[in-house]
Design a protein around this motif. Structure first.
Motif, PDB file in Angstrom:
ATOM      1  N   ARG A 121       0.835  -1.193   0.000  1.00 25.81           N
ATOM      2  CA  ARG A 121       0.000   0.000   0.000  1.00 25.81           C
ATOM      3  C   ARG A 121       0.874   1.249   0.000  1.00 25.81           C
ATOM      4  NH1 ARG A 121      -5.175   1.646   3.885  1.00 25.81           N
ATOM      5  NH2 ARG A 121      -5.209   3.846   3.295  1.00 25.81           N
TER       6      ARG A 121
ATOM      7  N   ARG B 139       0.297   7.176   2.911  1.00 22.30           N
ATOM      8  CA  ARG B 139      -0.757   8.178   2.756  1.00 22.30           C
ATOM      9  C   ARG B 139      -0.191   9.459   2.147  1.00 22.30           C
ATOM     10  NH1 ARG B 139      -5.876   8.441   5.049  1.00 22.30           N
ATOM     11  NH2 ARG B 139      -6.803  10.533   5.056  1.00 22.30           N
TER      12      ARG B 139
ATOM     13  N   THR C  64      -6.709  -1.455  -5.287  1.00 23.85           N
ATOM     14  CA  THR C  64      -7.549  -0.708  -4.355  1.00 23.85           C
ATOM     15  C   THR C  64      -7.224   0.773  -4.416  1.00 23.85           C
ATOM     16  OG1 THR C  64      -7.616  -2.606  -2.851  1.00 23.85           O
ATOM     17  CG2 THR C  64      -8.308  -0.491  -1.954  1.00 23.85           C
TER      18      THR C  64
ATOM     19  N   TYR D  26      -8.001   4.203  -2.210  1.00 18.11           N
ATOM     20  CA  TYR D  26      -8.509   4.680  -0.919  1.00 18.11           C
ATOM     21  C   TYR D  26      -8.875   6.164  -1.042  1.00 18.11           C
ATOM     22  CZ  TYR D  26      -6.202   0.440   0.693  1.00 18.11           C
ATOM     23  OH  TYR D  26      -5.793  -0.868   0.844  1.00 18.11           O
TER      24      TYR D  26
ATOM     25  N   ASN E 265     -12.647   9.424   3.957  1.00 18.66           N
ATOM     26  CA  ASN E 265     -13.783   8.764   4.591  1.00 18.66           C
ATOM     27  C   ASN E 265     -15.012   9.671   4.583  1.00 18.66           C
ATOM     28  OD1 ASN E 265     -15.583   7.387   6.181  1.00 18.66           O
ATOM     29  ND2 ASN E 265     -14.467   7.706   8.080  1.00 18.66           N
TER      30      ASN E 265
ATOM     31  N   GLU F  89     -11.285   4.613   9.364  1.00 18.54           N
ATOM     32  CA  GLU F  89     -10.648   4.013   8.201  1.00 18.54           C
ATOM     33  C   GLU F  89     -11.046   4.744   6.917  1.00 18.54           C
ATOM     34  OE1 GLU F  89     -10.838  -0.226   7.892  1.00 18.54           O
ATOM     35  OE2 GLU F  89     -11.022  -0.460  10.057  1.00 18.54           O
ATOM     36  N   ASP F  90     -10.100   4.755   5.966  1.00 21.93           N
ATOM     37  CA  ASP F  90     -10.400   5.345   4.661  1.00 21.93           C
ATOM     38  C   ASP F  90     -11.415   4.471   3.936  1.00 21.93           C
ATOM     39  OD1 ASP F  90      -8.395   7.293   5.078  1.00 21.93           O
ATOM     40  OD2 ASP F  90      -6.860   5.893   4.366  1.00 21.93           O
TER      41      ASP F  90
ATOM     42  N   SER G 119     -12.554   2.348   0.809  1.00 27.23           N
ATOM     43  CA  SER G 119     -11.775   1.576  -0.160  1.00 27.23           C
ATOM     44  C   SER G 119     -12.659   1.140  -1.319  1.00 27.23           C
ATOM     45  CB  SER G 119     -11.129   0.355   0.505  1.00 27.23           C
ATOM     46  OG  SER G 119     -12.106  -0.508   1.058  1.00 27.23           O
TER      47      SER G 119
END
Length: 226
Positions: A102, A105, A132, A134, A137, A146-147, A149
């Motif tokens: 991942r 950020r 994925t 992200y 939110n 959590e963001d 997805s």
């Protein structure tokens, strides 16, 4: 009088050219490079995760290929998928056998509102992978940190380089790996990260499944505008 008319017409044409030039300058390019795995510095933009964080035994690595001098560099996401658990693990895992990479950020947001497709140049191993995206939110409850997805399957035939293109509207909203059965739309202007992952089970029909080694070679990831 004719001279005034000529000057007036020349002024209009000059204004049209100026406006046309300004409009072209404002238009984004047809493609935007998001990630380029051509140097070891690219590795610093990513972190790895797997079921080992929850008591599983899967493992993963992300490296830049060590090729001959002058050959183009690429990234290699590889490892081993295991369905087993550590002895004495206190985690109650519903499923194991997964690994992922991942991006860290982003500082702010990646704005892909002017684009409609994510493209990747990949060389796979016959397995099905998951792309994925992200986003900030806003789908979940206010207390959920959590963001959001959005996921889509990626399948590349074994042993050949291939550019796979995934329209943004093919990414489905998910919650901890499960598709949310709701009519939601991604906000591509508020992207906070991306990932590629692999599961031992599931995927597209015909793809290799089960525990064992995996290997995905990555050249670049881009956003495209059709």
């Amino acid at each position: 009088m004719s001279r005034l008319r000529s000057l007036w017409q020349a002024s209009i044409q000059a204004t049209k050219r100026a406006l046309a030039g300004s409009w072209e300058d404002l238009m984004p390019p047809n493609e935007k490079l998001l990630f380029n795995f051509n140097s070891k510095d690219e590795i610093k933009r990513w972190h790895l995760y797997s079921d080992s964080e929850l008591g599983g035994l899967s493992s993963a690595s992300l490296e830049i290929t060590d090729t001959d001098v002058g050959a183009p560099l690429t990234g290699v996401f590889s490892g081993n998928l295991s369905l087993d658990l550590n002895d004495g693990s206190t985690w109650r895992m519903k499923r194991s056998g997964f690994c992922g990479m991942r991006s860290k950020r982003f500082d702010g947001f990646m704005d892909l509102d002017s684009y409609d497709t994510v493209a990747m140049r990949l060389q796979g191993d016959g397995r099905s992978y998951i792309s994925t995206i992200y986003t900030e939110n806003w789908v979940n409850s206010p207390g959920q940190q959590e963001d959001n997805s959005w996921q889509a399957f990626v399948y590349v035939p074994k042993g050949t380089w291939h550019v796979t293109k995934i329209p943004l509207d093919r990414y489905l909203p998910t919650w901890r790996g499960n598709v949310i059965n709701s009519n939601l739309e991604m906000n591509p202007s508020r992207i906070v990260g991306m990932s590629l992952s692999v599961n031992a089970e599931g995927g597209v029909p015909g793809a290799k499944t089960g525990p064992g080694d995996f290997r995905l070679e990555i050249d670049w990831i881009k956003a495209l505008r059709s």
